[in-house]
Design a protein around this motif. Structure first.
Motif, PDB file in Angstrom:
ATOM      1  N   PHE A 106       8.019  -9.125   5.138  1.00 23.51           N
ATOM      2  CA  PHE A 106       7.594  -8.060   4.227  1.00 23.51           C
ATOM      3  C   PHE A 106       6.411  -7.324   4.854  1.00 23.51           C
ATOM      4  N   HIS A 107       6.745  -6.379   5.723  1.00 17.40           N
ATOM      5  CA  HIS A 107       5.674  -5.685   6.456  1.00 17.40           C
ATOM      6  C   HIS A 107       4.766  -4.891   5.534  1.00 17.40           C
ATOM      7  N   GLU A 108       5.291  -4.497   4.368  1.00 18.32           N
ATOM      8  CA  GLU A 108       4.474  -3.712   3.440  1.00 18.32           C
ATOM      9  C   GLU A 108       3.317  -4.532   2.856  1.00 18.32           C
ATOM     10  N   LEU A 109       3.387  -5.861   3.014  1.00 20.31           N
ATOM     11  CA  LEU A 109       2.306  -6.695   2.484  1.00 20.31           C
ATOM     12  C   LEU A 109       1.269  -7.043   3.559  1.00 20.31           C
ATOM     13  N   ARG A 110       1.551  -6.646   4.780  1.00 25.58           N
ATOM     14  CA  ARG A 110       0.692  -7.059   5.897  1.00 25.58           C
ATOM     15  C   ARG A 110      -0.330  -5.978   6.262  1.00 25.58           C
ATOM     16  N   GLY A 111      -1.323  -6.366   7.012  1.00 20.79           N
ATOM     17  CA  GLY A 111      -2.293  -5.373   7.469  1.00 20.79           C
ATOM     18  C   GLY A 111      -3.719  -5.858   7.324  1.00 20.79           C
ATOM     19  N   MET A 112      -4.658  -4.954   7.574  1.00 17.86           N
ATOM     20  CA  MET A 112      -6.080  -5.302   7.534  1.00 17.86           C
ATOM     21  C   MET A 112      -6.855  -4.449   6.527  1.00 17.86           C
ATOM     22  N   GLU A 113      -6.182  -3.493   5.853  1.00 17.26           N
ATOM     23  CA  GLU A 113      -6.924  -2.702   4.870  1.00 17.26           C
ATOM     24  C   GLU A 113      -7.394  -3.640   3.755  1.00 17.26           C
ATOM     25  N   GLY A 114      -8.584  -3.365   3.254  1.00 17.53           N
ATOM     26  CA  GLY A 114      -9.205  -4.259   2.277  1.00 17.53           C
ATOM     27  C   GLY A 114      -8.442  -4.385   0.977  1.00 17.53           C
ATOM     28  N   LEU A 115      -7.817  -3.282   0.562  1.00 15.97           N
ATOM     29  CA  LEU A 115      -7.005  -3.288  -0.656  1.00 15.97           C
ATOM     30  C   LEU A 115      -5.627  -2.760  -0.297  1.00 15.97           C
ATOM     31  N   ARG A 116      -4.586  -3.515  -0.644  1.00 15.32           N
ATOM     32  CA  ARG A 116      -3.227  -3.046  -0.357  1.00 15.32           C
ATOM     33  C   ARG A 116      -2.364  -3.281  -1.586  1.00 15.32           C
ATOM     34  N   HIS A 117      -1.307  -2.501  -1.696  1.00 16.85           N
ATOM     35  CA  HIS A 117      -0.373  -2.774  -2.780  1.00 16.85           C
ATOM     36  C   HIS A 117       1.028  -2.410  -2.340  1.00 16.85           C
ATOM     37  N   ALA A 118       1.993  -3.037  -2.975  1.00 27.41           N
ATOM     38  CA  ALA A 118       3.395  -2.780  -2.651  1.00 27.41           C
ATOM     39  C   ALA A 118       4.235  -3.130  -3.857  1.00 27.41           C
ATOM     40  N   THR A 119       5.410  -2.542  -3.916  1.00 30.06           N
ATOM     41  CA  THR A 119       6.341  -2.878  -4.991  1.00 30.06           C
ATOM     42  C   THR A 119       7.576  -3.485  -4.351  1.00 30.06           C
ATOM     43  N   ILE A 120       7.941  -4.679  -4.801  1.00 27.45           N
ATOM     44  CA  ILE A 120       9.100  -5.372  -4.241  1.00 27.45           C
ATOM     45  C   ILE A 120      10.181  -5.395  -5.318  1.00 27.45           C
ATOM     46  N   ASP A 121      11.379  -5.028  -4.916  1.00 27.14           N
ATOM     47  CA  ASP A 121      12.492  -4.974  -5.864  1.00 27.14           C
ATOM     48  C   ASP A 121      13.053  -6.374  -6.091  1.00 27.14           C
TER      49      ASP A 121
END
Lengths: 168, 584
Positions: free
Chosen positions: B456-471
């Protein structure tokens, strides 16, 4: 640290002062001045209320209180004596004046006499360099003070009814 | 974009307007010494108080020397970083700092990792010409962090981390002039304060003023006690960083060597916290689905979003700062504590050993884990579920003390049964990993279908706040991720005011998650190291054959033989916990 319980009315007073400054963090110094003027000193419990009201950490409030020599966490005497240690006063003998106060009152800087009458502190420049060395007792300013005058200044307040004590 | 031309040490350099002299110099390979300055580029964290004056340079036409970290490059500027005036001033500054610093480098816990020591070495300081007063403060020892403030150089990095990044607000500069120092309010001890023990102050302290509580001696004693069975668990993030302590490239995975080293140290069983991470997913995932189902059925009492609860500093943070929300986070214990609890019940039974004779040691990237293991609710009859928690750094020290040539070790495998784990367990080590692991399991349990994809690449990263919607098969599951407690606070305030639109939120106290933990090898301000550790964690995940927690055969066995099902009474007793209002 022993806790003191603040009276509800004291908490209310602090809250009102904070509110007067829109509970802004940037007004901390003004708030501290006002509160100290009302309560005489800024004990830990008071700083906690101020931190909560201004939405900042107590550590930051404590940092400011300990940075400025004007603020104190020790209850002040009935007549707070402050000796200016600014450059002009210092070179004109403020230290000798301070030592004389220490000797006569038998207290160190930052302390209050056991009878609660006098407390001793140092200031940094009150803006009256022309009168150096300057001593303040309460709001009253004494200019060009020599160590020999210290005894008289103390005596003036020891009588219990100092004339003009609260006005400059 | 306005362009600025200047020369530094006669080399021309072209930079954007707004660039500092320090950054301009770095861009052409001139490294001006710095001490208080620190920049974690990938995390948007910067400390630039301009206080130490070690970075002063000479600028042609300017009367006084300029601090390179706080001076903006201007058109036509001619900078000399090593004029005799600059060198002398810099050395004077260093000597003045050193004149009020205890010269106990030989026995200082920071020795070899100290920025001040390195700087003195780099400048070739051989004599301190200034003899003056030396500060003398009381040492403050807490369950996790030691403050030895005689060694504070007032760089204020810790203060920046504690206030701006973490918004915990325990540390502040206090007093004035020579007496100024960084301390909690009223100079109280850390353990009386709202400190979360996240250890980010320790991670950035340039000297030995802030260090972790050292438990290596106790571990050595346990290992040499023949009456004890000593087992060890290692957290996911440790394997992605330990190699750095032995001169290996950042981001090198050392899982096999780590296991080999622990075996040579004398641990009877070498297990993996990743196993307990899989277990956490089973419990936390079940809790998420339970709350979600009740929410969809219209139950008004259900608390959403669910918040993760694996991070002990985060737990202590909300107990102090958001006690009104203490029934919102998952009740699942952290993997460290789940491991301890299962080890001293299920595994002790299997071995036929009394819990008092079983010693559980944790290797953690974290200093807060030292505090967590000591919480009252995590012991039975005064015997803690986890006996000692040592940091990645302390493990490196143990390996060195024991004459083990780490780089030459073979790769070995964890022991069974508590050493078997999936890729989902590994990614707990980075920000975003816990929630990704939870999604992998919750999706399949909820929909009854196999996941079409695992990454789930949309959940990865280094930004302090992240969001994603998973179906979730027609149900859009809104997920939030925060790392760094300041970011967590922002999400929490939305939860408090009812504005949060998330179903689940993952929170990690340390920037980057556990890979950036307060117990990891020092990054010395280089955030690229954290990025490489993060990549290593995902590499370890994709190397695993099994990548979903619920498919771990030993987890299945544990439920079949011992726990029953997730959220069973036994699970509740052994794997869940409660939270306390710490404002009282």
């Amino acid at each position: 640290m022993p806790k003191i319980k603040l009276a509800d009315s004291t908490v209310q007073t602090i809250r009102e002062i904070c509110k007067k400054y829109d509970n802004k963090e940037g007004e901390l110094i003004n708030v501290l001045h006002n509160v100290q003027e009302k309560l005489g000193y800024l004990p830990a419990e008071v700083q906690e209320v101020i931190a909560l009201e201004l939405n900042m950490s107590v550590a930051k409030v404590y940092g400011v209180v300990t940075f400025y020599s004007f603020f104190t966490m020790i209850p002040q005497g009935e007549y707070p004596i402050s000796i200016c240690m600014g450059t002009a006063c210092y070179v004109r003998g403020a230290e000798q004046v301070l030592n004389e106060f220490k000797r006569q009152l038998k207290v160190e800087v930052g302390q209050t006499t056991p009878d609660g009458r006098f407390s001793l502190s140092c200031l940094r420049c009150v803006g009256a360099c022309g009168l150096a060395p300057v001593v303040m007792v309460g709001d009253k300013v004494f200019g060009r003070v020599a160590p020999q005058q210290v005894k008289d200044i103390i005596a003036e307040y020891h009588e219990g009814c100092p004339h003009e004590a609260k006005s400059a | 974009m306005e362009i600025i031309n200047l020369t530094i040490d006669n080399k021309p350099v072209v930079v954007k307007k707004g660039t500092t002299v320090l950054e301009a110099a770095t861009s052409i390979g001139i490294h001006i010494p710095t001490l208080c300055y620190m920049k974690l580029e990938d995390l948007n964290i910067e400390n630039r108080p301009g206080g130490c004056r070690v970075c002063v340079v000479e600028v042609k036409g300017r009367r006084n020397l300029a601090p390179a970290c706080c001076t903006e490059a201007t058109e036509g500027m001619e900078v000399n970083t090593h004029s005799i005036r600059a060198i002398n001033a810099r050395r004077t500054v260093m000597e003045l700092i050193l004149s009020d610093h205890p010269a106990d480098c030989l026995v200082c816990p920071k020795s070899g990792n100290c920025d001040l020591q390195n700087m003195a070495h780099r400048m070739g300081i051989r004599e301190i010409h200034y003899k003056g007063e030396q500060s003398s403060y009381r040492k403050d020892t807490s369950p996790a962090i030691i403050r030895d403030i005689d060694k504070c150089i007032m760089c204020r990095r810790c203060e920046m981390m504690c206030n701006e990044v973490q918004t915990v607000g325990v540390l502040s500069a206090i007093n004035r002039g020579f007496n100024s120092v960084v301390a909690p309010a009223f100079e109280m001890n850390l353990d009386h304060s709202v400190c979360t023990y996240c250890g980010q102050c320790v991670a950035v302290c340039p000297t030995g003023a802030l260090t972790e509580v050292d438990e290596t001696g106790a571990v050595i004693r346990a290992l040499s006690d023949p009456s004890k069975t000593v087992i060890v668990q290692t957290a996911p993030a440790v394997r992605a960083a330990l190699g750095e302590e032995f001169g290996m490239e950042a981001g090198t995975l050392v899982t096999g060597k780590l296991v080999a080293a622990l075996r040579r140290l004398g641990f009877d069983y070498v297990f993996d916290t990743d196993f307990a991470a899989d277990l956490t997913i089973m419990e936390e995932g079940a809790e998420l689905l339970n709350r979600l189902t009740r929410h969809l059925q219209g139950d008004p009492n259900v608390k959403l979003p669910i918040l993760t609860s694996c991070c002990p500093a985060w737990v202590k943070f909300f107990e102090h700062q958001f006690p009104d929300l203490k029934d919102v986070p998952s009740t699942a214990r952290s993997p460290q504590q789940m491991f301890g609890s299962i080890a001293k019940s299920y595994f002790a039974q299997q071995l036929g050993v009394r819990r008092e004779d079983l010693v559980v040691v944790s290797i953690m990237p974290c200093v807060a884990k030292k505090y967590e293991r000591g919480r009252d609710e995590f012991s039975v009859n005064n015997n803690p579920d986890v006996d000692y928690a040592i940091t990645t750094r302390e493990l490196a020290a143990l390996i060195k003390i024991s004459n083990i040539e780490f780089r030459a070790l073979p790769n070995e495998e964890f022991d069974k049964p508590l050493g078997e784990s999936t890729g989902a367990g590994v990614i707990f080590g980075t920000t975003g990993g816990v929630i990704e692991a939870a999604v992998r399991t919750a999706y399949e349990v909820y929909t009854g279908k196999e996941l079409p994809r695992i990454d789930f690449h949309e959940l990865r990263g280094m930004e302090g706040l992240r969001h994603a919607t998973i179906d979730f098969n027609g149900l859009p599951l809104n997920i939030g991720i925060a790392h760094g407690l300041g970011n967590a606070r922002r999400l929490l305030e939305d939860v408090r005011s009812g504005k949060s639109r998330f179903h689940a939120i993952e929170i990690m106290s340390c920037p980057g998650g556990c890979i950036g933990g307060g117990g990891q090898p020092y990054h010395h301000g280089n955030s690229e190291i954290l990025v490489k550790r993060q990549q290593a964690i995902y590499r370890e995940d994709s190397n695993k054959t099994i990548r979903k927690s619920h498919e771990n055969p030993y987890i299945k066995k544990l439920y079949a033989e011992f726990l029953g099902a997730p959220l069973s009474e036994k699970s509740h007793h052994l794997l869940h916990t409660e939270y306390f209002d710490r404002t009282k």
